[in-house]
Write an enzyme that holds these catalytic residues in place. Structure first.
Site, PDB file in Angstrom:
ATOM      1  N   GLY A 148       0.889  -1.163   0.122  1.00  0.00           N
ATOM      2  CA  GLY A 148      -0.147   0.044   0.182  1.00  0.00           C
ATOM      3  C   GLY A 148       0.935   1.096  -0.124  1.00  0.00           C
ATOM      4  O   GLY A 148       2.118   1.158  -0.366  1.00  0.00           O
ATOM      5  N   ASN A 149       0.487   2.430   0.251  1.00  0.00           N
ATOM      6  CA  ASN A 149       1.122   3.550   0.315  1.00  0.00           C
ATOM      7  C   ASN A 149       0.346   4.521   1.442  1.00  0.00           C
ATOM      8  O   ASN A 149      -0.728   4.207   2.222  1.00  0.00           O
ATOM      9  CB  ASN A 149       1.136   4.343  -0.965  1.00  0.00           C
ATOM     10  CG  ASN A 149      -0.262   4.673  -1.443  1.00  0.00           C
ATOM     11  OD1 ASN A 149      -0.958   5.431  -0.761  1.00  0.00           O
ATOM     12  ND2 ASN A 149      -0.563   4.052  -2.500  1.00  0.00           N
TER      13      ASN A 149
END
Ligand code: FMN
Length: 401
Positions: free
Chosen positions: A211-212
């Protein structure tokens, strides 16, 4: 411009000022508004259902249950309303509202309401200045409610000071001004705006993902602002902690880039403006392990494959939509942003540089530059709510061309 045709839900609680509500209802009805009244059980000591329902031309509800065994749906009442007005608002009802003490129809309706809420407190002098009342009014304002302050004068107790409920005329003007200002600012009325927000999560196995750090704040601020301007908003968001409570915003939660792509194209033909503020993962694991990956080996190599480029696909399939992209760059910022504008067939791109302090992913603030093919505009560091206004002002200026 007026309140004609507006749906006004009035909640009366048990204060002596309840008698003034008759004048207010008459005023609203005369001006063409639809008025629905609900009351706390104590309010019935001060005004009768008969007098109120005669003026409002609708039945008045005080309880969840009707005499004929049916349910007075607080959810329906709440969603029906364009505004909710609690007047007079007693110290008791105010406290229940801000603390979520949901033990009567008025509070359950209030807690189900998505519309703007106006509060006209009315109390005796010492109750009104009591620290608990002050704190509760501050909390109500922090929820975004409008407090119509009590006025000074002689109080029912004989004391003189602040605590009298605002006059019906003041309350009526406040609500009318609210509707007028809403109408003036409805610059996106009739438009459908699709906004993507937040990160995407690309599964590695049943418990892990790539993810980020995108918080989704920028996209949610844009959705709120577009809705305030009268647009119908389709907000497609990856996993975030953001919430939105707005009846013009349809929130669709997705997890991965592929899911976001599919959701975007469910609506793409019907939208006027597309704003892609989501931080979509460029790559996803080629295989998603069926079971949790064990830490048996010293090294673990993941094979990643390119995700679909959602914005590029939107650009390729563009017919009438005005498309806005975001670029988050760390070097050759302007050049890269302008390149993206061309490559993805966008109408406008919003650049934020990670080199600017306070800009980008996790902050509540952002510092942006906007580019079209022919224009460039630079903005100061601002809250994301303010940035959302700048972006939509710019979009509107382009639509007028
Ligand atoms: C004659 C009389 C007048 C009252 N006026 C007020 C008032 O102006 N403001 C207030 O907060 N409470 C007032 N109260 C107290 C409320 O009625 C009481 O706190 C009640 O529990 C409120 O219930 P409700 O908020 O569910 O309507 C008054 C009580 C009486 C008997």
């Amino acid at each position: 411009m007026s309140i004609s045709g507006k749906k006004i839900l009035i909640a009366i609680s048990g204060g002596i000022a309840a008698y003034k509500i008759h004048f207010l209802i008459r005023d609203f009805v005369k001006k063409g508004a639809e008025v629905q009244v609900i009351m706390t059980p104590d309010a019935e000591q001060f005004v009768t259902k008969l007098s109120i329902s005669t003026l409002s031309k609708k039945p008045v509800y005080t309880d969840f249950y009707s005499d004929n065994g049916t349910w007075n749906s607080h959810v329906e009442l709440a969603l029906w309303a364009d505004v909710m007005l609690v007047a007079p608002c007693t110290a008791n009802t105010l406290s229940k509202m801000v603390h979520g003490m949901c033990d009567n129809l008025v509070i359950a309706t209030y807690m189900s309401a998505k519309c703007p809420v106006f509060i006209a407190p009315a109390m005796d002098l010492d109750m009104y200045v009591h620290p608990s009342t002050r704190k509760n009014l501050e909390m109500a304002e922090s929820f975004g409610h409008v407090v119509i302050p009590a006025e000074s004068g002689e109080l029912a107790s004989g004391l003189i000071g602040q605590g009298r409920m605002a006059e019906p005329e003041t309350i009526s003007n406040t609500i009318e001004n609210f509707f007028n200002s809403q109408q003036e600012a409805q610059t996106l009325r009739g438009k459908v705006v699709l906004i993507t927000a937040g990160p995407t999560y690309e599964a590695l196995d049943p418990v892990r993902f790539i993810g980020n750090h995108s918080s989704g704040k920028m996209g949610f601020s844009l959705a709120e602002e577009a809705s305030k301007r009268g647009a119908k908003v389709i907000l497609i968001s990856g996993p975030t902690a953001q919430t939105i409570n707005d009846k013009n915003v349809e929130l669709h939660k997705i997890t991965s880039a592929k899911e976001m792509l599919a959701k975007v194209f469910e609506f793409y033909d019907t939208i006027d403006i597309g704003i892609a503020s989501a931080a979509v993962a460029d790559y996803a694991p080629k295989e998603v392990a069926k079971e949790k990956i064990k830490k048996n080996d010293e090294n673990l190599t993941l094979e990643l494959v390119k995700n679909p480029d959602i914005l590029k696909t939107m650009g390729e399939k563009k017919t009438h939509q005005f498309l806005v992209g975001f670029a988050l760059e760390t070097q050759n910022e302007e050049e890269n942003a302008k390149g993206k504008l061309e490559k993805k067939n966008l109408d406008m791109i919003v650049l934020n540089s990670l080199r600017d302090e306070g800009a980008g992913f996790k902050n509540d603030t952002n510092k942006i530059k906007i580019f079209t093919r022919t224009e460039k505009k630079e903005f100061d560091l601002k809250s994301k709510d303010e940035v959302a206004k700048d972006i939509l002002n710019f979009v509107e200026s382009q639509l007028l061309k």
